[in-house]
Structures are given as structure tokens and as C-alpha cells.
Design an enzyme around this catalytic site. Sequence first.
Site, mmCIF file in Angstrom:
data_model
loop_
_atom_site.group_PDB
_atom_site.id
_atom_site.type_symbol
_atom_site.label_atom_id
_atom_site.label_comp_id
_atom_site.label_asym_id
_atom_site.label_seq_id
_atom_site.Cartn_x
_atom_site.Cartn_y
_atom_site.Cartn_z
ATOM 1 C CG HIS A 97 70.277 39.943 12.862
ATOM 2 N ND1 HIS A 97 69.233 40.485 12.148
ATOM 3 C CD2 HIS A 97 70.254 40.544 14.081
ATOM 4 C CE1 HIS A 97 68.609 41.394 12.901
ATOM 5 N NE2 HIS A 97 69.201 41.446 14.073
ATOM 6 C CD GLU A 111 73.252 38.705 20.325
ATOM 7 O OE1 GLU A 111 73.861 37.616 20.272
ATOM 8 O OE2 GLU A 111 72.021 38.789 20.403
#
Lengths: 377, 377
Positions: free
Chosen positions: B259, B317
Site C-alpha cells: 500500500h 483488498e
Amino acid sequence: MPSVSGLENAVAAETNLSHVDGLAGELIIAGYPLEELAPNATYEQSLYLLWHGQLPDAQQLKDFSDQIKSLQQLPDVAMYVLEQAAAKSLPTMDALRMAVSTLSVTDPAPEDNSLESNRARAIQLVAKAPVIVGNYWRMKNGQAALEPKEELSQAGQFLYLIHGEVPDPEFVRALDTYWSTIIDHGLNASTFTARVITSTESDMFSAITGAIGALKGPLHGGAPGPALDMVFEIGKPENAEAYIRNMFDNGERLMGFGHRVYKVRDPRADVLAQASERLFDKAGDRSLYELALAVEKTALRLLEEYKPGRNLQTNVEFYTALVLHGIGLKSEIFSSVFAVGRIGGWAAHVLEQMENNRLIRPKSEYVGPTGRTWGAT
Amino acid sequence: MPSVSGLENAVAAETNLSHVDGLAGELIIAGYPLEELAPNATYEQSLYLLWHGQLPDAQQLKDFSDQIKSLQQLPDVAMYVLEQAAAKSLPTMDALRMAVSTLSVTDPAPEDNSLESNRARAIQLVAKAPVIVGNYWRMKNGQAALEPKEELSQAGQFLYLIHGEVPDPEFVRALDTYWSTIIDHGLNASTFTARVITSTESDMFSAITGAIGALKGPLHGGAPGPALDMVFEIGKPENAEAYIRNMFDNGERLMGFGHRVYKVRDPRADVLAQASERLFDKAGDRSLYELALAVEKTALRLLEEYKPGRNLQTNVEFYTALVLHGIGLKSEIFSSVFAVGRIGGWAAHVLEQMENNRLIRPKSEYVGPTGRTWGAT
């Protein structure tokens, strides 16, 4: 203190499209000083320049114009939302945002986000935007929508739809100059919106829909209407001084002067002042132009007196109002006429961002509480 | 060199809404660490918290929920564009953007941009978004749209529309946790888009329409689908190592890990891992959960081996996919489920920006040609 920021000093993109030098009062569009380009180019030429990095030759221009002309029909879904919006007399910017967003419905490959597909979307947008705004104006005013006339240029088409007749070539020239003047202007808030949306690898329609929403705001789409209202209210050059002094004394803001970036005269004001002089000259009545000049001169003198050192200069809005009024447009539609021209610049930025992308994601500074627990509430 | 920038180090807003501490792996939502809020709060409670700065008491929650429930009917114009979109099988994000944009048509005061009007628009958006996505999913799959059931919560309503039956309370709990987890997350690209649009003094519908367009992009809306596909393709824990080594050897990107902001484990991954464990436990079959855990563990070990020092951790996710799959949703709709929950956070940011606004306008760096003249072309 990390105060609320407008990102004034942050550089968010490299661009080949336009350069705004606020201290020098210069605007360059893809290499051309604005005063070289805008009085001479049609909107189609300016668009081609932005999208291809150079002006088209005669054949390229014909092909490009023909391609645009072939795409001016609006799909049913766009017409339907315009009818619904017109029935509620929605602001034209809302109608434009809604109609543009629906263009995904007729996209031949909605899930293909290649550069090529997005170039095709850009041409769709440019071709349809004047038809959306022109026909929405008709519908909102109780007139039937018209079929676009395929022989007309972008500027001609727009004026044809608004007025219901093929326009005077001088009107078309003035609108070509206006659109070429405002086609691009660095990273203004709407262009930046388009680039931020694009930076997630979203598509052209999403980016332009977002940009229209940003341009709708009065801090961006601006105040050409009020600037013109002031000129009309002043009425005669000799009334300007008393009227403007009265505004300052009442603490009112003078519309059409001052700009966040330009610290000298906005170069777009010069170009549009000349375009309006030509327009009113050809029409055989210079009185409104002369009045505007007198109001501008008085306003600049009094701005220096009331706000010394602030160096507030005429901005693009003042003469925008004069040009658009001169070609028969109402101030209510000025923001949307701006948007129709700016779509070309937005699309160019979207394509540029796609070619060299990085997700745009600044930080926020958290100033709220911490350490709350669920059970304690 | 002023290179292309993602504005990583620029602070573009002060906020009371959420705090993302990427180095510590912490997310605070209006004072609550995520792990306090998300397992406990309904979406309505999280929304009230963001919009009012504190959790509602029982009466406030009832009033707020009742108000939302009374606004779930979609106007005809939104239904029409959804039908048109469904006929072309448009991606759900496009349909959501188009339908949300049309909400101006039924706005009782489209030209009133007061904070109060925009608060009313925010409630309209929150109430209608699950109905737009839920019914669009039905229409796209050849099923008739359903009338919303007024007794259902936001999460319940959405699952009712998707599945055509009143959902299991455990499914509702899982979706409430998911939406509370992703309701806000600092200045991500879509939230930033909403604030840039708002900064021109544009309206709530324009801002949220733009944000939906930004979230559509795969760099933002993300890849929970592919992360789940990988888990299914691996099939058994013992296949994980060979499968993932093969991906690395072929230069493929591992979805669900890494990320831009979080340099340790994304706190949302933890909360959603627990939610998925609870969900699969209650359903009486832990096998997919156990498989996902094994894949995660192997992936983290191999990431450290193949990309040492990069410190790539599980992101939101990976477990988003597991939770949403667990409540019966297809990966094709994941981005839109995210968008429906995030609308509450976007709206909170729009209102916050309106309360303390400054036009957001960064700079670009011009790298194109200069000094071109018209006659020379």
C-alpha cells in the site's frame, strides 16, 4: 501550523499544454503566446494544436473537423436527461454534467481504457458538448431542440443552436477567439480535478464529468455575469467613478478584477478586449465597448486608491462578458460556454496524465480527537 | 528537477474525520481506532459519527435511520439511465456515476448551495446509493428492479436487493463492518477529488459524482477481485508456495499486498480478517478462510524473500474479497460496494471543506516549446 492549504506552491504535473506566468502576465498555449494564437485560430485549430502539439495543415484540419462534425448527434439517453433537467429549469452546468456522464452508454468499448479509446472519447466529448449546451438552452427556454447542421464549425454550430439561425461570421470569429483564449490555463481546479480522476486509471468520461462539476463552482467558473451587470448599471462613462466609489464604501467586491495567479494584467483580458472591439466595430455600435473601457480605466484607478499595493488588474471575466454579450449570449449561460471550450483542454490534460501517470494522493492533517473506545459511549 | 508528482508530501486539508498513520499501521475514524469502531458499529452509526463528530444515542440513531429510509426511492430519471446502462452491460461504477449525477433533477432547491441544502443532498445520496447499485445489479443480470423494503437498514437493503430476499443478520453484520471499515481513509484520490470540486464552491452532487469517477480507476478502487481469484486458483494451502513462486518468476504482481501509505500491516486487513473468520464460522465452513490465511502467510514469507526490505504487507483488498465473497457478492461488483460505503466519508469531507474552504489550485511545470508565431506555421 499545517493550515488549510490550497496547494499554491505544490507542483502536481509537468505539461506541454500551457504555461501561465502570473508575474509576467503571459500565457503560452503549446508554444504560442496567447496573443499569437487566439485572434487567428479557429477552435478546431487550437484543439488540434493542444492534442497533437502542432497546428494542423489544411488536410489534417479538414479530416479533424469532419470527424468532429460526424459525431454531433446526441444519444437518446442524453436527450432524455436534458429534457428532465429542462423541465426543472436546472442550471446548465448541471445539465451538461448529467448529459456528459451518460455518454458511457453509447461508448463502443466501455471497458477498454486504452489511450486510443480515450482519444475517441475526447472527440465524442468535444463534438457533443456544444450541442448539449446549445440544445439544452433551447429546451430550457421552451424551444424545440434542433438537429445540428453538419456543415457548421464548432463555434458556428453552438451559435446556430442558441439563436436558431446560421450565425454572422463575425460572431463565429469572436467565439473561436474566446474558446481559443480559454481552452487551457495550467492546473486550474477543474483541470486538476480531471487529472486527479485520471490518475487512478479511470476513464475520460469520468474525468470530464468531474471537471464540469468543479467548473460549476463560482470560485472557478467565475463571475463574468456580475462584471457585465455592473457595466450596464453604470450606463454612462461619467457615472463610473461615483458608482465604483460607492461599491468600495459599502465594502462590495468589484467583479472582473484580480486573479489568484496573475499579478499583472491577465493576458486573456487583452486578447478579449481586442476581440470585443472588433466585434462591436463590425456591428457598427462601439458604445458598449467604449463604456466598458471607461469602466475598466476608472476601476483600475480606484483599485489603486482604495487597495494600494494590491496591484489588482483586469481579469479574463471582464472582457469575457463583453464578447459573449456581443454575440448574443445571456450571462446565465456564460459558465457553460466556458466549459464547452475548456473541455478540449481538459481532454488534453487527461491524455497527458495517462501517458505519464502517477496516482495523485496528497495528505491530510488530522486535528480531531483520538483514543475513543466503543464501550465508553 | 520538478518531476511528475503524486503530491505525496503536500498537506491539502485539515480534517476531523480520519487519521491514517501509515508507519504505525493505525487508522482512526473520528476519534475511534478502527478496531474499536468497525466490529461494533452499524453503517448508520459510523455515518452519524463522521457527520456529527460523535456516535448517536438511541433516539438520534432512530431518527437518522428513519430519515434515510424515507429517501430510498429512486427518481424516474435515475431508473431510466440505469435501464439504458443495463441494456449495454455497462460497468456498475459507470451506472452509479450516471445515476448519482441525475439526482440534481429531483433536488428541491438546485441553486441553493447552503450547507443545509448540501447536508440534505448527502442524506439523499447515502439513502439512494445502495438502491442504485443493488437494483442496477439486478437489471444488468436480467432481473426486475425491486422496491426497497423500508424496514431494512442500509446494509440489509443492499443485500436484499442483490439477493432478492431478506438477508441473514450475519451477512448484514459483516457488511456493516466492511462499510464502517472503509467509510473514510484520509485524503485518498476520490476523497481529494470531492474536496477539490467542493473548493470551487460547487455542490455535493457534483463532488460525489466526481469522486465516483475517481474511485472507478483500478489504482484506487483496487483489486479485491484478482486477490480472491488467486486464492481460488491456489485452491489448497499446500499449493500456495509453488503458485506464488511461479508468479514472481514470471514477473507478475501479487494482488492484495502493499500500500502506498501503509508500511506495516493495513489495520483494515486485521478488522476484515476477523469479520471474515466470524462470517465463515457462523456459516459452518471455515475452509475458504483457512485457505486465505495460508495463502497470506505464504505470500508474506515469499514477498520478504523476493523483495527484501520492501516490507510489503497484506492490504485491505485481500480480506475485503473474502468478506464480500462470504456475503454472496461477485467480484465484478466489489468496487461499487466500496463506493456505496465510501459515499458517507466523501460527503463528510465535502461538508468539512465547505465549512473552511480555500480554492485548491496547485501549479504545473511547463516543459513544452515557447516562442512560436502564427505566421511561421
